[in-house]
Design a protein around this motif. Structure first.
Motif, PDB file in Angstrom:
ATOM      1  N   UNK A  37       0.748  -1.133   0.047  1.00  0.00           N
ATOM      2  CA  UNK A  37       0.005   0.008   0.022  1.00  0.00           C
ATOM      3  C   UNK A  37       0.700   1.222   0.112  1.00  0.00           C
ATOM      4  N   UNK A  38       1.836   1.150   0.738  1.00  0.00           N
ATOM      5  CA  UNK A  38       2.833   2.321   0.930  1.00  0.00           C
ATOM      6  C   UNK A  38       3.520   2.572  -0.433  1.00  0.00           C
ATOM      7  N   UNK A  39       4.056   1.585  -1.113  1.00  0.00           N
ATOM      8  CA  UNK A  39       4.580   1.634  -2.626  1.00  0.00           C
ATOM      9  C   UNK A  39       3.821   2.055  -3.359  1.00  0.00           C
ATOM     10  N   UNK A  40       2.510   1.717  -3.622  1.00  0.00           N
ATOM     11  CA  UNK A  40       1.425   1.864  -4.579  1.00  0.00           C
ATOM     12  C   UNK A  40       0.952   3.435  -4.343  1.00  0.00           C
ATOM     13  N   UNK A  41       1.356   4.095  -3.176  1.00  0.00           N
ATOM     14  CA  UNK A  41       0.744   5.124  -2.859  1.00  0.00           C
ATOM     15  C   UNK A  41       1.344   6.354  -3.864  1.00  0.00           C
ATOM     16  N   UNK A  42       2.364   5.950  -4.512  1.00  0.00           N
ATOM     17  CA  UNK A  42       3.411   7.275  -5.145  1.00  0.00           C
ATOM     18  C   UNK A  42       3.370   6.599  -6.575  1.00  0.00           C
ATOM     19  N   UNK A  43       3.497   7.413  -7.679  1.00  0.00           N
ATOM     20  CA  UNK A  43       3.502   7.028  -8.960  1.00  0.00           C
ATOM     21  C   UNK A  43       4.942   6.305  -9.191  1.00  0.00           C
ATOM     22  N   UNK A  44       6.153   6.570  -8.681  1.00  0.00           N
ATOM     23  CA  UNK A  44       7.363   5.960  -8.949  1.00  0.00           C
ATOM     24  C   UNK A  44       7.240   4.463  -8.402  1.00  0.00           C
ATOM     25  N   UNK A  45       6.337   4.343  -7.310  1.00  0.00           N
ATOM     26  CA  UNK A  45       6.274   3.053  -6.268  1.00  0.00           C
ATOM     27  C   UNK A  45       5.577   2.251  -7.334  1.00  0.00           C
ATOM     28  N   UNK A  74       5.100   2.285 -10.725  1.00  0.00           N
ATOM     29  CA  UNK A  74       5.954   1.782 -11.797  1.00  0.00           C
ATOM     30  C   UNK A  74       7.034   0.830 -11.541  1.00  0.00           C
ATOM     31  N   UNK A  75       7.475   0.784 -10.066  1.00  0.00           N
ATOM     32  CA  UNK A  75       8.428  -0.068  -9.421  1.00  0.00           C
ATOM     33  C   UNK A  75       7.783  -1.488  -9.358  1.00  0.00           C
ATOM     34  N   UNK A  76       6.638  -1.442  -8.840  1.00  0.00           N
ATOM     35  CA  UNK A  76       5.996  -2.605  -8.545  1.00  0.00           C
ATOM     36  C   UNK A  76       5.655  -3.322  -9.898  1.00  0.00           C
ATOM     37  N   UNK A  77       5.576  -2.654 -10.959  1.00  0.00           N
ATOM     38  CA  UNK A  77       5.081  -3.031 -12.186  1.00  0.00           C
ATOM     39  C   UNK A  77       6.415  -3.551 -12.930  1.00  0.00           C
ATOM     40  N   UNK A  78       7.551  -2.990 -12.551  1.00  0.00           N
ATOM     41  CA  UNK A  78       8.745  -3.433 -13.254  1.00  0.00           C
ATOM     42  C   UNK A  78       9.252  -4.725 -12.458  1.00  0.00           C
ATOM     43  N   UNK A  79       8.912  -4.924 -11.115  1.00  0.00           N
ATOM     44  CA  UNK A  79       9.441  -6.255 -10.631  1.00  0.00           C
ATOM     45  C   UNK A  79       8.676  -7.293 -11.076  1.00  0.00           C
ATOM     46  N   UNK A  80       7.235  -6.930 -11.272  1.00  0.00           N
ATOM     47  CA  UNK A  80       6.652  -8.009 -11.867  1.00  0.00           C
ATOM     48  C   UNK A  80       7.294  -8.492 -13.304  1.00  0.00           C
ATOM     49  N   UNK A 119      -2.955   0.420 -17.264  1.00  0.00           N
ATOM     50  CA  UNK A 119      -1.888   0.687 -16.579  1.00  0.00           C
ATOM     51  C   UNK A 119      -0.567  -0.420 -16.567  1.00  0.00           C
ATOM     52  N   UNK A 120      -1.120  -1.633 -16.729  1.00  0.00           N
ATOM     53  CA  UNK A 120      -0.200  -2.821 -16.809  1.00  0.00           C
ATOM     54  C   UNK A 120       0.362  -2.963 -18.201  1.00  0.00           C
ATOM     55  N   UNK A 121      -0.747  -2.778 -19.059  1.00  0.00           N
ATOM     56  CA  UNK A 121      -0.253  -2.675 -20.542  1.00  0.00           C
ATOM     57  C   UNK A 121       0.804  -1.548 -20.943  1.00  0.00           C
ATOM     58  N   UNK A 122       0.631  -0.451 -20.315  1.00  0.00           N
ATOM     59  CA  UNK A 122       1.553   0.461 -20.424  1.00  0.00           C
ATOM     60  C   UNK A 122       3.091   0.223 -20.038  1.00  0.00           C
ATOM     61  N   UNK A 123       3.027  -0.459 -18.917  1.00  0.00           N
ATOM     62  CA  UNK A 123       4.255  -1.039 -18.124  1.00  0.00           C
ATOM     63  C   UNK A 123       4.910  -2.041 -19.014  1.00  0.00           C
ATOM     64  N   UNK A 133      13.970   4.578  -4.713  1.00  0.00           N
ATOM     65  CA  UNK A 133      12.978   4.640  -3.925  1.00  0.00           C
ATOM     66  C   UNK A 133      12.914   5.084  -2.587  1.00  0.00           C
ATOM     67  N   UNK A 134      13.739   4.063  -1.864  1.00  0.00           N
ATOM     68  CA  UNK A 134      14.050   4.148  -0.390  1.00  0.00           C
ATOM     69  C   UNK A 134      14.503   5.383  -0.170  1.00  0.00           C
ATOM     70  N   UNK A 135      15.602   5.825  -0.744  1.00  0.00           N
ATOM     71  CA  UNK A 135      15.880   7.380  -0.703  1.00  0.00           C
ATOM     72  C   UNK A 135      15.016   8.190  -0.682  1.00  0.00           C
ATOM     73  N   UNK A 136      13.986   8.167  -1.598  1.00  0.00           N
ATOM     74  CA  UNK A 136      13.046   9.350  -1.689  1.00  0.00           C
ATOM     75  C   UNK A 136      11.779   9.024  -0.883  1.00  0.00           C
TER      76      UNK A 136
END
Length: 164
Positions: free
Chosen positions: A66-74, A76-82, A135-139, A157-160
């Protein structure tokens, strides 16, 4: 006179019971949270059914996603992990994990968004917008990343935004 054999009676009883219980079964399937099937099929072996993770194997997803998905970069990161998977050492809540998560890009966009939304549904954070197949298709069209690139992205992401 009708002659019912024991097998005839048992098979009618069996099939009658199945037919009688079918609405209850279907109700349970239809009441299942959206995305639970792709999550259970592709993610729960390592991350467990409620996203609690597995010691030394896979970090918990619950109370983190939930925390990661609360910001745009997060997001994108989650989808990047997938799509890219993860490999190497990470630390989550002070616990080290060393392993490999295989990429899941072979899944349909609807299944990926569904699995991510299932985990989001466990967060008690209703203000987080759900992932969409669009959103998934775009990623999916973004360039692939190596394990070192994924590690760098995670560290940024952790730094930011603080640890997650």
């Amino acid at each position: 006179m009708i002659n019912f054999t024991r097998n005839t009676v048992l098979s009618k009883l069996f099939f009658g019971t199945i037919l009688a219980l079918m609405p209850l079964f279907l109700e349970g399937v239809l009441a299942a949270p959206p995305g639970i099937v792709p999550y259970m099929t592709n993610c729960s072996t390592c991350h467990q059914t409620k996203g609690e993770g597995s010691t030394n194997l896979a970090p918990k997803l619950s109370n983190r996603i939930g925390k990661i998905a609360s910001f745009d970069e997060g997001r994108r990161y989650m989808l990047s992990v997938v799509f890219n998977g993860m490999a190497g050492r990470i630390v989550v809540d002070g616990m080290p994990f060393l392993g490999v998560m295989t990429p899941l890009g072979h899944l349909k966009d609807e299944d990926i968004s569904g699995a991510l939304n299932y985990i989001l549904s466990l967060q008690n954070m209703p203000q987080i917008k759900p992932f969409t197949p669009a959103e998934v298709k775009a990623a999916r069209s973004l360039p692939k990343k190596s394990a070192p690139q994924m590690t760098i992205e995670r560290q940024k992401l952790i730094v930011a935004h603080g640890s997650f």
